[in-house]
Design an enzyme around this catalytic site. Structure first.
Site, PDB file in Angstrom:
ATOM      1  N   GLN A 128       4.814 -10.780 -16.372  1.00 43.82           N
ATOM      2  CA  GLN A 128       3.722 -10.301 -17.226  1.00 43.82           C
ATOM      3  C   GLN A 128       2.852  -9.321 -16.431  1.00 43.82           C
ATOM      4  OE1 GLN A 128       1.855 -13.731 -19.643  1.00 43.82           O
ATOM      5  NE2 GLN A 128       2.810 -14.732 -17.904  1.00 43.82           N
ATOM      6  N   ASN A 129       3.113  -9.247 -15.126  1.00 45.71           N
ATOM      7  CA  ASN A 129       2.249  -8.457 -14.251  1.00 45.71           C
ATOM      8  C   ASN A 129       2.574  -6.974 -14.358  1.00 45.71           C
ATOM      9  OD1 ASN A 129       1.228 -10.896 -13.510  1.00 45.71           O
ATOM     10  ND2 ASN A 129       2.384 -11.024 -11.594  1.00 45.71           N
ATOM     11  N   VAL A 130       1.556  -6.187 -14.156  1.00 46.20           N
ATOM     12  CA  VAL A 130       1.717  -4.723 -14.265  1.00 46.20           C
ATOM     13  C   VAL A 130       1.591  -4.076 -12.887  1.00 46.20           C
ATOM     14  CG1 VAL A 130       0.852  -4.702 -16.631  1.00 46.20           C
ATOM     15  CG2 VAL A 130      -0.782  -4.456 -14.746  1.00 46.20           C
ATOM     16  N   ASP A 131       1.550  -4.943 -11.822  1.00 50.34           N
ATOM     17  CA  ASP A 131       1.222  -4.434 -10.486  1.00 50.34           C
ATOM     18  C   ASP A 131       2.427  -3.934  -9.690  1.00 50.34           C
ATOM     19  OD1 ASP A 131       0.609  -7.898  -9.486  1.00 50.34           O
ATOM     20  OD2 ASP A 131       2.500  -6.801  -9.511  1.00 50.34           O
ATOM     21  N   HIS A 155       4.759  -6.269 -19.718  1.00 52.50           N
ATOM     22  CA  HIS A 155       3.463  -5.687 -20.076  1.00 52.50           C
ATOM     23  C   HIS A 155       3.239  -4.307 -19.475  1.00 52.50           C
ATOM     24  CE1 HIS A 155       1.919 -10.053 -20.825  1.00 52.50           C
ATOM     25  NE2 HIS A 155       2.663  -9.612 -21.822  1.00 52.50           N
ATOM     26  N   CYS A 163       2.030  21.140 -27.296  1.00 49.95           N
ATOM     27  CA  CYS A 163       1.009  21.618 -26.342  1.00 49.95           C
ATOM     28  C   CYS A 163       0.815  20.598 -25.217  1.00 49.95           C
ATOM     29  CB  CYS A 163      -0.310  21.894 -27.058  1.00 49.95           C
ATOM     30  SG  CYS A 163      -0.930  20.474 -27.985  1.00 49.95           S
ATOM     31  N   CYS A 194      -5.118  16.538 -22.752  1.00 52.19           N
ATOM     32  CA  CYS A 194      -4.374  17.781 -22.963  1.00 52.19           C
ATOM     33  C   CYS A 194      -5.401  18.910 -23.101  1.00 52.19           C
ATOM     34  CB  CYS A 194      -3.546  17.682 -24.247  1.00 52.19           C
ATOM     35  SG  CYS A 194      -2.833  19.279 -24.721  1.00 52.19           S
ATOM     36  N   CYS A 196      -5.126  20.257 -27.036  1.00 49.81           N
ATOM     37  CA  CYS A 196      -5.497  19.496 -28.255  1.00 49.81           C
ATOM     38  C   CYS A 196      -6.382  18.290 -27.947  1.00 49.81           C
ATOM     39  CB  CYS A 196      -4.229  19.039 -28.986  1.00 49.81           C
ATOM     40  SG  CYS A 196      -3.387  17.690 -28.153  1.00 49.81           S
ATOM     41  N   ALA A 222       2.020 -19.929  -5.339  1.00 53.03           N
ATOM     42  CA  ALA A 222       3.310 -19.211  -5.309  1.00 53.03           C
ATOM     43  C   ALA A 222       3.720 -18.914  -3.877  1.00 53.03           C
ATOM     44  CB  ALA A 222       3.172 -17.910  -6.104  1.00 53.03           C
TER      45      ALA A 222
HETATM   46  C1  BV8 Z   1       1.539  -8.842 -29.488  1.00 52.75           C
HETATM   47  C2  BV8 Z   1      -1.493  -5.584 -19.685  1.00 52.75           C
HETATM   48  C3  BV8 Z   1       2.117  -8.409 -31.677  1.00 52.75           C
HETATM   49  C4  BV8 Z   1      -2.858  -5.007 -19.802  1.00 52.75           C
HETATM   50  C5  BV8 Z   1      -1.601  -7.767 -20.767  1.00 52.75           C
HETATM   51  C6  BV8 Z   1      -4.132 -10.394 -32.696  1.00 52.75           C
HETATM   52  C7  BV8 Z   1      -3.340  -9.270 -32.906  1.00 52.75           C
HETATM   53  C8  BV8 Z   1      -2.115  -9.108 -32.261  1.00 52.75           C
HETATM   54  C9  BV8 Z   1      -1.707 -10.055 -31.362  1.00 52.75           C
HETATM   55  C10 BV8 Z   1      -2.535 -11.147 -31.152  1.00 52.75           C
HETATM   56  C11 BV8 Z   1      -3.708 -11.350 -31.814  1.00 52.75           C
HETATM   57  N1  BV8 Z   1      -4.259 -12.539 -31.394  1.00 52.75           N
HETATM   58  C12 BV8 Z   1      -3.453 -13.083 -30.473  1.00 52.75           C
HETATM   59  C13 BV8 Z   1      -2.406 -12.269 -30.329  1.00 52.75           C
HETATM   60  C14 BV8 Z   1      -1.333 -12.401 -29.436  1.00 52.75           C
HETATM   61  C15 BV8 Z   1      -1.814 -11.759 -28.135  1.00 52.75           C
HETATM   62  C16 BV8 Z   1      -2.232 -12.910 -27.250  1.00 52.75           C
HETATM   63  O1  BV8 Z   1      -1.368 -13.606 -26.753  1.00 52.75           O
HETATM   64  N2  BV8 Z   1      -3.563 -13.101 -27.095  1.00 52.75           N
HETATM   65  C17 BV8 Z   1      -4.032 -14.204 -26.274  1.00 52.75           C
HETATM   66  C18 BV8 Z   1      -5.282 -13.790 -25.498  1.00 52.75           C
HETATM   67  C19 BV8 Z   1      -4.336 -15.380 -27.209  1.00 52.75           C
HETATM   68  N3  BV8 Z   1      -0.689 -11.032 -27.586  1.00 52.75           N
HETATM   69  C20 BV8 Z   1      -0.617  -9.710 -27.765  1.00 52.75           C
HETATM   70  O2  BV8 Z   1      -1.454  -9.029 -28.293  1.00 52.75           O
HETATM   71  C21 BV8 Z   1       0.689  -9.106 -27.276  1.00 52.75           C
HETATM   72  N4  BV8 Z   1       1.228  -8.301 -28.310  1.00 52.75           N
HETATM   73  O3  BV8 Z   1       1.495 -10.006 -29.755  1.00 52.75           O
HETATM   74  O4  BV8 Z   1       1.881  -7.909 -30.378  1.00 52.75           O
HETATM   75  C22 BV8 Z   1       2.430  -7.297 -32.536  1.00 52.75           C
HETATM   76  C23 BV8 Z   1       3.459  -7.449 -33.419  1.00 52.75           C
HETATM   77  C24 BV8 Z   1       3.758  -6.418 -34.247  1.00 52.75           C
HETATM   78  C25 BV8 Z   1       3.032  -5.223 -34.197  1.00 52.75           C
HETATM   79  C26 BV8 Z   1       2.000  -5.081 -33.285  1.00 52.75           C
HETATM   80  C27 BV8 Z   1       1.686  -6.121 -32.440  1.00 52.75           C
HETATM   81  C28 BV8 Z   1       0.438  -8.222 -26.066  1.00 52.75           C
HETATM   82  C29 BV8 Z   1       0.005  -9.069 -24.900  1.00 52.75           C
HETATM   83  C30 BV8 Z   1      -0.032  -8.211 -23.637  1.00 52.75           C
HETATM   84  C31 BV8 Z   1      -1.449  -7.965 -23.211  1.00 52.75           C
HETATM   85  N5  BV8 Z   1      -1.480  -7.227 -21.947  1.00 52.75           N
HETATM   86  N6  BV8 Z   1      -1.560  -7.046 -19.640  1.00 52.75           N
HETATM   87  C32 BV8 Z   1      -3.627  -5.113 -18.512  1.00 52.75           C
HETATM   88  O5  BV8 Z   1      -3.139  -5.718 -17.526  1.00 52.75           O
HETATM   89  O6  BV8 Z   1      -4.746  -4.551 -18.490  1.00 52.75           O
HETATM   90  S1  BV8 Z   1      -1.715  -9.429 -20.671  1.00 52.75           S
HETATM   91  C33 BV8 Z   1      -2.492  -9.947 -19.277  1.00 52.75           C
HETATM   92  O7  BV8 Z   1      -2.473 -11.372 -19.415  1.00 52.75           O
HETATM   93  C34 BV8 Z   1      -1.824  -9.682 -17.934  1.00 52.75           C
HETATM   94  O8  BV8 Z   1      -0.630  -8.957 -18.017  1.00 52.75           O
HETATM   95  C35 BV8 Z   1      -1.533 -11.094 -17.436  1.00 52.75           C
HETATM   96  O9  BV8 Z   1      -0.394 -11.180 -16.657  1.00 52.75           O
HETATM   97  C36 BV8 Z   1      -1.309 -11.764 -18.722  1.00 52.75           C
HETATM   98  C37 BV8 Z   1      -1.213 -13.224 -18.805  1.00 52.75           C
HETATM   99  O10 BV8 Z   1      -2.257 -13.797 -18.062  1.00 52.75           O
HETATM  100  P1  BV8 Z   1      -1.820 -14.610 -16.757  1.00 52.75           P
HETATM  101  O11 BV8 Z   1      -0.792 -13.823 -16.051  1.00 52.75           O
HETATM  102  O12 BV8 Z   1      -1.452 -15.978 -17.165  1.00 52.75           O
HETATM  103  O13 BV8 Z   1      -3.116 -14.537 -15.895  1.00 52.75           O
HETATM  104  P2  BV8 Z   1      -4.346 -15.538 -15.918  1.00 52.75           P
HETATM  105  O14 BV8 Z   1      -5.431 -14.894 -15.121  1.00 52.75           O
HETATM  106  O15 BV8 Z   1      -4.606 -15.996 -17.325  1.00 52.75           O
HETATM  107  O16 BV8 Z   1      -3.802 -16.831 -15.155  1.00 52.75           O
HETATM  108  C38 BV8 Z   1      -3.474 -16.739 -13.784  1.00 52.75           C
HETATM  109  C39 BV8 Z   1      -2.905 -18.084 -13.392  1.00 52.75           C
HETATM  110  O17 BV8 Z   1      -2.536 -18.019 -12.009  1.00 52.75           O
HETATM  111  C40 BV8 Z   1      -3.878 -19.241 -13.536  1.00 52.75           C
HETATM  112  O18 BV8 Z   1      -3.232 -20.312 -14.203  1.00 52.75           O
HETATM  113  C41 BV8 Z   1      -4.186 -19.659 -12.077  1.00 52.75           C
HETATM  114  O19 BV8 Z   1      -4.366 -21.053 -11.952  1.00 52.75           O
HETATM  115  C42 BV8 Z   1      -2.907 -19.241 -11.405  1.00 52.75           C
HETATM  116  N7  BV8 Z   1      -3.010 -18.975  -9.965  1.00 52.75           N
HETATM  117  C43 BV8 Z   1      -4.085 -18.541  -9.265  1.00 52.75           C
HETATM  118  N8  BV8 Z   1      -3.735 -18.391  -7.951  1.00 52.75           N
HETATM  119  C44 BV8 Z   1      -2.408 -18.728  -7.848  1.00 52.75           C
HETATM  120  C45 BV8 Z   1      -1.949 -19.093  -9.124  1.00 52.75           C
HETATM  121  N9  BV8 Z   1      -0.683 -19.478  -9.353  1.00 52.75           N
HETATM  122  C46 BV8 Z   1       0.157 -19.511  -8.301  1.00 52.75           C
HETATM  123  N10 BV8 Z   1      -0.201 -19.170  -7.047  1.00 52.75           N
HETATM  124  C47 BV8 Z   1      -1.477 -18.781  -6.786  1.00 52.75           C
HETATM  125  N11 BV8 Z   1      -1.842 -18.446  -5.532  1.00 52.75           N
END
Ligand code: BV8
Length: 239
Positions: free
Chosen positions: A100-103, A118, A133, A147, A150, A228
């Site tokens: 899911q990471n973009v890094d 993602h 254009c 651009c 435009c 991790a």
């Molecule tokens: C989609 C890029 C459908 C951007 C990201 C309304 C409309 C449409 C969709 C929705 C909606 N409502 C809900 C949804 C679904 C929505 C969704 O899931 N929302 C959530 C908030 C409820 N999903 C979407 O919108 C997706 N698209 O459904 O489209 C559709 C269908 C038809 C037509 C059109 C649309 C798109 C989702 C993608 C969003 N973009 N990233 C950017 O980076 O700026 S998501 C973003 O969250 C990151 O990529 C990240 O990776 C991802 C997930 O989060 P996590 O990776 O879990 O990160 P988090 O911080 O939460 O947790 C970190 C964890 O690591 C913790 O548990 C922590 O304990 C742990 N940790 C900490 N240290 C360590 C560790 N683990 C191991 N080792 C360590 N050392």
């Protein structure tokens, strides 16, 4: 439990690693839901990572991505990324990385065929479909670049909330999840779909690796509380 999971991994012919922001935490990349700093302190990432937010505040959202890009450019893959890549080297074709990471850190660690659901924060794309254009004119200056003819804006090549995931990567990830014997779910809170749904639809055993509770713990056959960077070398090393 680590020994049990190690035995499952030895027997598994097809493994998927589904990673989230926690995978990169030990590289120094803030996790996605970390409180934002500075200018963005009062906003949740979910509020920023949307097309609507970008159209409303292009400069502020663009700067948020620039700040993240600069931070990511300064970090290195950690022991977790390297352990995954080394395992893939020793066992070609046996482990698929779905992130899911973009890094880009899995890719920089040497993992082949990473399915980045993602997108890629280091790349840009046009906000609106490119016109002749746009392709002809280098984006003008400004934040965000645009651009010169435009005014079409450049935006980060990431998947924003409400946007479809890249169909090819998602389909391949779904196939890999359906076919695998074991899925390691590492460093994700399991809140974002459809990525998190892969851990609920997989045929294989699910092993969650996370120092904290996640939304996917209930779907797990095993939960390993740890990071991790420490657990993946222990799980994937051949020692
Ligand atoms: C989609 C890029 C459908 C951007 C990201 C309304 C409309 C449409 C969709 C929705 C909606 N409502 C809900 C949804 C679904 C929505 C969704 O899931 N929302 C959530 C908030 C409820 N999903 C979407 O919108 C997706 N698209 O459904 O489209 C559709 C269908 C038809 C037509 C059109 C649309 C798109 C989702 C993608 C969003 N973009 N990233 C950017 O980076 O700026 S998501 C973003 O969250 C990151 O990529 C990240 O990776 C991802 C997930 O989060 P996590 O990776 O879990 O990160 P988090 O911080 O939460 O947790 C970190 C964890 O690591 C913790 O548990 C922590 O304990 C742990 N940790 C900490 N240290 C360590 C560790 N683990 C191991 N080792 C360590 N050392």
């Amino acid at each position: 439990m680590t020994e049990v999971v190690r035995s499952w991994l030895r027997q598994a012919r097809r493994i998927v690693l589904l990673s989230g922001a926690g995978m990169s935490a030990e590289s120094g990349v803030p996790i996605f839901r970390d409180a934002q700093a500075g200018l963005w302190a009062n906003f949740r990432p979910e509020d920023f990572a949307t097309e609507a937010a970008f159209r409303a505040r292009p400069a502020m959202v663009w700067d948020w991505y620039q700040m993240r890009r600069e931070a990511i450019a300064k970090v290195e893959p950690n022991a977790g990324h390297l352990a995954v890549a080394a395992f893939q080297q020793r066992h070609p074709g046996r482990l698929t990385v779905v992130t899911q990471n973009v890094d880009g850190l899995h890719q920089r660690a040497g993992s082949p065929g990473v399915l980045a659901l993602h997108g890629n924060i280091a790349a840009d794309q046009w906000l609106d479909p490119a016109r002749a254009c746009c392709e002809a004119s280098l984006p003008g200056g400004g934040q965000p670049p645009s651009c010169a003819t435009c005014g079409n804006l450049r935006r980060p090549a990431v998947v924003w909330f409400g946007e479809m995931l890249p169909q090819r990567e998602l389909a391949l990830a779904q196939q890999a999840a359906a076919a695998c014997d074991l899925m390691l779910v590492v460093g994700t809170s399991g809140l974002v779909y459809p990525a998190a749904g892969l851990a609920r639809s997989t045929r294989g055993k699910v092993v969650v690796v996370n120092p904290e509770a996640t939304d996917l713990d209930d779907a797990a056959d095993a939960v390993l509380r740890g990071s991790a960077g420490s657990l993946l070398p222990a799980l994937l090393g051949d020692g």
